[in-house]
Design a protein around this motif. Structure first.
Motif, PDB file in Angstrom:
ATOM      1  N   ARG A  41     -10.837  -9.340  -7.727  1.00 40.52           N
ATOM      2  CA  ARG A  41     -10.738  -7.751  -7.953  1.00 40.52           C
ATOM      3  C   ARG A  41      -9.648  -7.293  -8.467  1.00 40.52           C
ATOM      4  O   ARG A  41      -8.628  -7.783  -8.464  1.00 40.52           O
ATOM      5  N   ALA A  72      -7.821  -3.161  -9.891  1.00 40.07           N
ATOM      6  CA  ALA A  72      -8.078  -1.987  -9.948  1.00 40.07           C
ATOM      7  C   ALA A  72      -8.393  -1.606 -11.469  1.00 40.07           C
ATOM      8  O   ALA A  72      -7.594  -0.855 -12.235  1.00 40.07           O
ATOM      9  N   ARG A 108      -9.880   0.198 -14.835  1.00 38.71           N
ATOM     10  CA  ARG A 108      -9.913   1.535 -15.149  1.00 38.71           C
ATOM     11  C   ARG A 108     -10.846   1.846 -16.349  1.00 38.71           C
ATOM     12  O   ARG A 108     -11.278   3.205 -16.613  1.00 38.71           O
ATOM     13  N   ASN A 140      -5.248  10.538 -14.174  1.00 42.86           N
ATOM     14  CA  ASN A 140      -6.414   9.834 -13.823  1.00 42.86           C
ATOM     15  C   ASN A 140      -7.582  10.015 -14.773  1.00 42.86           C
ATOM     16  O   ASN A 140      -8.725  10.381 -14.338  1.00 42.86           O
ATOM     17  N   HIS A 165     -12.509   1.654  -7.518  1.00 40.45           N
ATOM     18  CA  HIS A 165     -10.925   1.714  -7.606  1.00 40.45           C
ATOM     19  C   HIS A 165     -10.648   3.115  -6.809  1.00 40.45           C
ATOM     20  O   HIS A 165     -10.853   3.999  -7.339  1.00 40.45           O
ATOM     21  N   ARG A 222      -1.935 -10.169 -12.982  1.00 35.14           N
ATOM     22  CA  ARG A 222      -1.887  -9.590 -11.753  1.00 35.14           C
ATOM     23  C   ARG A 222      -0.196  -9.615 -11.359  1.00 35.14           C
ATOM     24  O   ARG A 222       0.394 -10.422 -11.746  1.00 35.14           O
ATOM     25  N   ARG A 226       2.433  -9.166  -8.798  1.00 36.15           N
ATOM     26  CA  ARG A 226       2.617  -9.064  -7.201  1.00 36.15           C
ATOM     27  C   ARG A 226       4.150  -9.780  -6.789  1.00 36.15           C
ATOM     28  O   ARG A 226       4.465 -10.704  -7.558  1.00 36.15           O
TER      29      ARG A 226
HETATM   30  C1  LIG Z   1      -4.159   3.994  -1.791  1.00 38.99           C
HETATM   31  C2  LIG Z   1      -4.108   3.663  -3.420  1.00 38.99           C
HETATM   32  C3  LIG Z   1      -4.118   4.874  -4.364  1.00 38.99           C
HETATM   33  C4  LIG Z   1      -4.142   4.539  -5.557  1.00 38.99           C
HETATM   34  N1  LIG Z   1      -4.043   5.492  -6.434  1.00 38.99           N
HETATM   35  C5  LIG Z   1      -4.361   5.384  -7.784  1.00 38.99           C
HETATM   36  C6  LIG Z   1      -4.366   6.481  -8.629  1.00 38.99           C
HETATM   37  O1  LIG Z   1      -4.442   7.659  -8.359  1.00 38.99           O
HETATM   38  N2  LIG Z   1      -4.252   6.122 -10.010  1.00 38.99           N
HETATM   39  C7  LIG Z   1      -4.587   4.968 -10.478  1.00 38.99           C
HETATM   40  O2  LIG Z   1      -4.898   4.793 -11.805  1.00 38.99           O
HETATM   41  N3  LIG Z   1      -4.602   3.859  -9.651  1.00 38.99           N
HETATM   42  C8  LIG Z   1      -4.279   3.975  -8.380  1.00 38.99           C
HETATM   43  N4  LIG Z   1      -4.401   3.102  -7.470  1.00 38.99           N
HETATM   44  C9  LIG Z   1      -4.515   1.588  -7.939  1.00 38.99           C
HETATM   45  C10 LIG Z   1      -3.179   0.857  -8.025  1.00 38.99           C
HETATM   46  O3  LIG Z   1      -2.301   1.249  -8.862  1.00 38.99           O
HETATM   47  C11 LIG Z   1      -3.505  -0.740  -8.082  1.00 38.99           C
HETATM   48  O4  LIG Z   1      -4.271  -1.173  -6.927  1.00 38.99           O
HETATM   49  C12 LIG Z   1      -2.232  -1.589  -8.082  1.00 38.99           C
HETATM   50  O5  LIG Z   1      -1.387  -1.220  -9.162  1.00 38.99           O
HETATM   51  C13 LIG Z   1      -2.416  -2.978  -8.035  1.00 38.99           C
HETATM   52  O6  LIG Z   1      -3.402  -3.506  -8.888  1.00 38.99           O
HETATM   53  P1  LIG Z   1      -4.600  -4.273  -8.503  1.00 38.99           P
HETATM   54  O7  LIG Z   1      -5.552  -3.419  -7.664  1.00 38.99           O
HETATM   55  O8  LIG Z   1      -5.292  -4.582  -9.837  1.00 38.99           O
HETATM   56  O9  LIG Z   1      -4.275  -5.754  -8.079  1.00 38.99           O
HETATM   57  C14 LIG Z   1      -4.360   3.170  -6.024  1.00 38.99           C
HETATM   58  C15 LIG Z   1      -4.386   2.219  -5.030  1.00 38.99           C
HETATM   59  C16 LIG Z   1      -4.417   2.400  -3.784  1.00 38.99           C
HETATM   60  C17 LIG Z   1      -4.830   1.207  -2.826  1.00 38.99           C
END
Ligand SMILES: Cc1cc2nc3c(=O)[nH]c(=O)nc-3n(C[C@H](O)[C@H](O)[C@H](O)COP(=O)(O)O)c2cc1C
Length: 188
Positions: free
Chosen positions: A12, A14, A16, A69, A121, A170, A172
């Motif tokens: 998984r 996040a 875009r 976004n 996401h 990733r 972390r």
């Molecule tokens: C509560 C929450 C809010 C987030 N808000 C945004 C956002 O507004 N825009 C965005 O591009 N990513 C957003 N993210 C994604 C995070 O930036 C992303 O999960 C984090 O950098 C870790 O990356 P990964 O999920 O690929 O491991 C959000 C994630 C979470 C859990």
């Protein structure tokens, strides 16, 4: 079998980069079912999901997004996650479990999406007042997140910064910064 991280948790991201390809109602239903199987305090099931797939409503919600976004524009589905404090356990020492419960449900949903080769996401960057109004969410409910759902797309449509994150490793903290044994031993 050697012990390993669950493959969908590992995979998984996040993401875009999204395509405009549709996501079926069946797939959305599986996502919601997976979310709804999450545990919750007293089995309160505090999560409420509003699935947005009507093109006009989707467009109205996307228009509330801040610049950062921009990448949400192609998404064929957005799932709004909303709840209210009284729908879950509230304990005397400020332990309000509603966000915890909804977070676990969203965690399940994201893992299920990964298994289906979908992007799910969650974002915090949106206009909560505007989106609540568009969706008719009661004022005393919190719009906890919008989950941007779609199929993976082409990273060339992303900003340089987002493309680098999308294709990069990733990020972390080392485990030693987030895990201690037997005693709280963190500096921050
Ligand atoms: C509560 C929450 C809010 C987030 N808000 C945004 C956002 O507004 N825009 C965005 O591009 N990513 C957003 N993210 C994604 C995070 O930036 C992303 O999960 C984090 O950098 C870790 O990356 P990964 O999920 O690929 O491991 C959000 C994630 C979470 C859990």
């Amino acid at each position: 079998m050697t012990a390993s991280i669950n493959e969908h948790i590992e995979a998984r991201r996040a993401k875009r980069a999204l395509s405009t390809e549709p996501v079926s109602q069946k797939e959305v239903e599986l996502l919601i079912q997976a979310a709804h199987l999450a545990p919750s305090c007293f089995n309160n099931q505090p999560w409420r999901f509003v699935v947005i797939d009507d093109p006009q409503i989707l467009q109205a919600v996307k228009e509330t997004m801040p610049k950062g976004n921009y990448w949400t524009a192609p998404a064929p589905v957005i799932i709004a996650v909303t709840s209210q404090r009284d729908l879950d356990c509230t304990l005397s020492d400020h332990r309000d479990y509603v966000l915890f419960g909804c977070g676990m449900a969203v965690g399940n949903l994201m893992i299920q999406a990964t298994q289906l080769d979908l992007v799910a996401h969650p974002i915090a960057g949106y206009n909560p007042v505007g989106v609540k109004e568009i969706l008719g969410i009661p004022e005393d409910y919190t719009l906890i997140t919008l989950i941007i759902v779609g199929r993976p797309g082409d990273a060339s449509q992303l900003s340089d910064q987002h493309r680098e994150i999308e294709l990069g490793p990733r990020d972390r903290k080392p485990l030693s910064e987030v895990m201690a044994r037997n005693r709280y031993a963190f500096s921050g």
